[in-house]
Motif scaffolding. Structure first.
Motif, PDB file in Angstrom:
ATOM      1  N   ASN A  93       0.819  -1.218   0.000  1.00 40.51           N
ATOM      2  CA  ASN A  93       0.000   0.000   0.000  1.00 40.51           C
ATOM      3  C   ASN A  93       0.850   1.265   0.000  1.00 40.51           C
ATOM      4  N   THR A  94       1.980   1.265  -0.718  1.00 42.50           N
ATOM      5  CA  THR A  94       2.863   2.431  -0.771  1.00 42.50           C
ATOM      6  C   THR A  94       3.106   2.848  -2.214  1.00 42.50           C
ATOM      7  N   GLY A  95       3.655   4.028  -2.400  1.00 40.76           N
ATOM      8  CA  GLY A  95       4.005   4.524  -3.723  1.00 40.76           C
ATOM      9  C   GLY A  95       4.813   5.800  -3.593  1.00 40.76           C
ATOM     10  N   THR A  96       5.167   6.395  -4.710  1.00 43.25           N
ATOM     11  CA  THR A  96       5.884   7.670  -4.714  1.00 43.25           C
ATOM     12  C   THR A  96       5.231   8.621  -5.713  1.00 43.25           C
ATOM     13  N   VAL A  97       5.388   9.905  -5.456  1.00 44.80           N
ATOM     14  CA  VAL A  97       4.883  10.933  -6.356  1.00 44.80           C
ATOM     15  C   VAL A  97       5.903  12.065  -6.399  1.00 44.80           C
ATOM     16  N   ILE A 157      -6.636   4.031  -4.401  1.00 46.15           N
ATOM     17  CA  ILE A 157      -7.213   5.141  -3.648  1.00 46.15           C
ATOM     18  C   ILE A 157      -8.727   5.128  -3.766  1.00 46.15           C
ATOM     19  N   SER A 158      -9.400   5.323  -2.648  1.00 39.26           N
ATOM     20  CA  SER A 158     -10.848   5.500  -2.629  1.00 39.26           C
ATOM     21  C   SER A 158     -11.159   6.818  -1.932  1.00 39.26           C
ATOM     22  N   VAL A 159     -12.434   7.154  -1.859  1.00 44.52           N
ATOM     23  CA  VAL A 159     -12.800   8.426  -1.227  1.00 44.52           C
ATOM     24  C   VAL A 159     -12.520   8.398   0.270  1.00 44.52           C
ATOM     25  N   ASP A 160     -12.382   7.203   0.861  1.00 48.89           N
ATOM     26  CA  ASP A 160     -12.152   7.088   2.297  1.00 48.89           C
ATOM     27  C   ASP A 160     -10.701   6.761   2.656  1.00 48.89           C
ATOM     28  N   THR A 161      -9.844   6.616   1.653  1.00 49.61           N
ATOM     29  CA  THR A 161      -8.457   6.242   1.916  1.00 49.61           C
ATOM     30  C   THR A 161      -7.727   7.356   2.656  1.00 49.61           C
ATOM     31  N   SER A 216      -5.741  17.572  -0.617  1.00 48.95           N
ATOM     32  CA  SER A 216      -6.817  18.557  -0.646  1.00 48.95           C
ATOM     33  C   SER A 216      -8.104  18.000  -1.235  1.00 48.95           C
ATOM     34  N   SER A 217      -8.017  16.927  -2.025  1.00 51.98           N
ATOM     35  CA  SER A 217      -9.221  16.269  -2.544  1.00 51.98           C
ATOM     36  C   SER A 217      -8.842  14.879  -3.039  1.00 51.98           C
ATOM     37  N   GLN A 218      -9.824  13.990  -3.080  1.00 45.49           N
ATOM     38  CA  GLN A 218      -9.556  12.649  -3.587  1.00 45.49           C
ATOM     39  C   GLN A 218     -10.840  12.011  -4.066  1.00 45.49           C
ATOM     40  N   SER A 219     -10.702  11.067  -4.997  1.00 44.09           N
ATOM     41  CA  SER A 219     -11.824  10.308  -5.536  1.00 44.09           C
ATOM     42  C   SER A 219     -11.303   8.932  -5.887  1.00 44.09           C
ATOM     43  N   TYR A 244       7.989  12.539  -3.074  1.00 42.50           N
ATOM     44  CA  TYR A 244       7.452  12.135  -1.780  1.00 42.50           C
ATOM     45  C   TYR A 244       6.947  10.700  -1.873  1.00 42.50           C
ATOM     46  N   ALA A 245       7.121   9.955  -0.798  1.00 39.64           N
ATOM     47  CA  ALA A 245       6.516   8.630  -0.674  1.00 39.64           C
ATOM     48  C   ALA A 245       5.158   8.792  -0.015  1.00 39.64           C
ATOM     49  N   TYR A 246       4.238   7.888  -0.358  1.00 40.20           N
ATOM     50  CA  TYR A 246       2.936   7.924   0.312  1.00 40.20           C
ATOM     51  C   TYR A 246       2.533   6.518   0.754  1.00 40.20           C
ATOM     52  N   ILE A 247       1.733   6.477   1.793  1.00 40.39           N
ATOM     53  CA  ILE A 247       1.202   5.228   2.332  1.00 40.39           C
ATOM     54  C   ILE A 247      -0.313   5.329   2.313  1.00 40.39           C
ATOM     55  N   LEU A 248      -0.980   4.316   1.753  1.00 41.35           N
ATOM     56  CA  LEU A 248      -2.436   4.282   1.679  1.00 41.35           C
ATOM     57  C   LEU A 248      -2.983   3.397   2.793  1.00 41.35           C
ATOM     58  N   VAL A 249      -3.948   3.914   3.517  1.00 44.14           N
ATOM     59  CA  VAL A 249      -4.578   3.149   4.594  1.00 44.14           C
ATOM     60  C   VAL A 249      -6.079   3.180   4.378  1.00 44.14           C
ATOM     61  N   GLY A 250      -6.678   2.038   4.213  1.00 47.39           N
ATOM     62  CA  GLY A 250      -8.120   1.944   4.042  1.00 47.39           C
ATOM     63  C   GLY A 250      -8.564   2.060   2.599  1.00 47.39           C
TER      64      GLY A 250
END
Length: 261
Positions: free
Chosen positions: A30-34, A51-55, A234-237, A255-261
Motif C-alpha cells: 500500500n505504498t508509492g511515490t509521487v 485510492i478510494s474516497v475514504d483512503t 486537498s481532494s480525492q476520488s 514524496y513517498a505515500y502510504i495508503l490506509v483503508g
C-alpha cells in the motif's frame, strides 16, 4: 516492489505464514511515490487505483530535494537611485533585482507577489538621503493589492545635508505581518516633504572593500500557512488524489505515500 498476495481461493500454510510475517514486518503493497509538478505548480495529482474516497494518505519526503523543501520566501533590492516625482503625493518603491526567491516573485517593478496563501513577514530597508539645506522627512508604508495597510506607516526624519557635496543619510527599516491569499501582491509606498529626499545606492568599494549598498531592499517570507503546513491531500476520488503544496519549481522533489483503508 510488490510482495506476494494470496490466491483468491486461499493459499498454503507456507504462503499464509509468509504474507502474515511480511505484514508484521511492515512489508505491504500500500505504498508509492509521487514527484511534485514544477513550473511553480501548487498542486500535484496522484493516480493510483488503490485510492478510494475514504483512503487515508500519509505523505513523507523521499528525495533530497523534498527534504530540503522550504517555506516560500523572496529577497529583492534596487541597485539604482530613486526619486519622488513630487511632494505631497505617494510613490512606489521599485525593485530591479531578485536576490533569491521561491514562491515569492516580482510581477512588475513595484509588486511582490506570493503564490501561496498564508501570513507573511515583510521587512524593508531603505537608504534615504537628503540634499536639502533643511531637515526633511519621508513617510513610508505598506500596500496590499493596491490598498494601504492600516497602521504600517512610519516617518523618517533626515537632517540637513552635511555639505554641498554630501547629503545626510538615514536607513528606514520596518517589519510587519501581512495575511495574503494566493496571488496577492505587496508594495512599499512613500511620500516625501521635499523632492530633495531620495533613495540612494552606493557602488561596491574595492578599497575598503565593501559590497554594493542597495537603495532599497526587502524580504518577504511565509511565517504561517492558513491551512496545513506545506503538503496535504486537498481532494480525492476513486483512483486519484490531489495534493496541495508550496509553489514548486524544483525538479525531482519526490514524496513517498502510504495508503490506509
Amino acid at each position: 516492489m510488490q510482495f506476494r498476495r494470496l490466491p483468491t481461493l486461499g493459499g498454503t500454510p507456507r504462503q499464509i505464514a509468509e504474507i502474515l510475517n511480511n505484514t508484521l514486518d511492515g512489508k505491504t503493497n500500500n505504498t508509492g511515490t509521487v514527484t511534485l509538478e514544477t513550473s511553480n505548480a501548487t498542486s500535484t495529482t496522484i493516480n493510483d487505483e488503490r485510492i478510494s474516497v475514504d483512503t487515508k494518505i500519509v505523505i513523507l519526503p523521499f528525495s533530497s530535494a523534498a527534504f530540503a523543501d522550504a517555506a516560500p520566501f523572496g529577497e529583492f533590492s534596487n541597485l539604482t537611485d530613486q526619486t519622488s516625482p513630487s511632494t505631497g503625493t505617494s510613490a512606489l518603491v521599485e525593485w530591479d533585482t531578485t536576490e533569491q526567491s521561491s514562491g515569492v516573485y516580482l510581477s512588475n517593478t513595484t509588486r511582490i507577489n506570493v503564490r501561496n496563501a498564508g501570513t507573511y513577514s515583510a521587512q524593508y530597508s531603505l537608504q534615504l538621503a537628503n540634499i536639502a539645506n533643511a531637515g526633511e522627512y519621508a513617510d513610508i508604508w505598506f500596500r496590499k493589492n493596491g490598498t494601504n495597510i492600516a497602521d504600517t506607516g512610519k516617518r523618517y526624519f533626515l537632517p540637513a545635508r552635511k555639505s554641498a557635496s554630501e547629503p545626510s543619510h538615514v536607513v528606514g527599516a520596518y517589519e510587519t505581518l501581512i495575511v495574503c491569499s494566493a496571488g496577492d501582491y505587496i508594495e512599499v509606498a512613500g511620500s516625501v516633504s521635499s523632492t530633495d529626499v531620495t533613495l540612494e545606492h552606493f557602488a561596491a568599494d574595492g578599497t575598503v572593500p565593501r559590497p554594493v549598498i542597495p537603495a532599497a531592499s526587502i524580504v518577504v517570507k511565509l511565517v504561517s500557512p492558513l491551512a496545513y503546513s506545506n503538503i496535504f491531500v486537498s481532494s480525492q476520488s476513486a483512483g486519484q488524489a490531489t495534493i496541495s503544496h508550496y509553489a514548486n519549481d524544483t525538479a525531482d522533489k519526490t514524496y513517498a505515500y502510504i495508503l490506509v483503508g
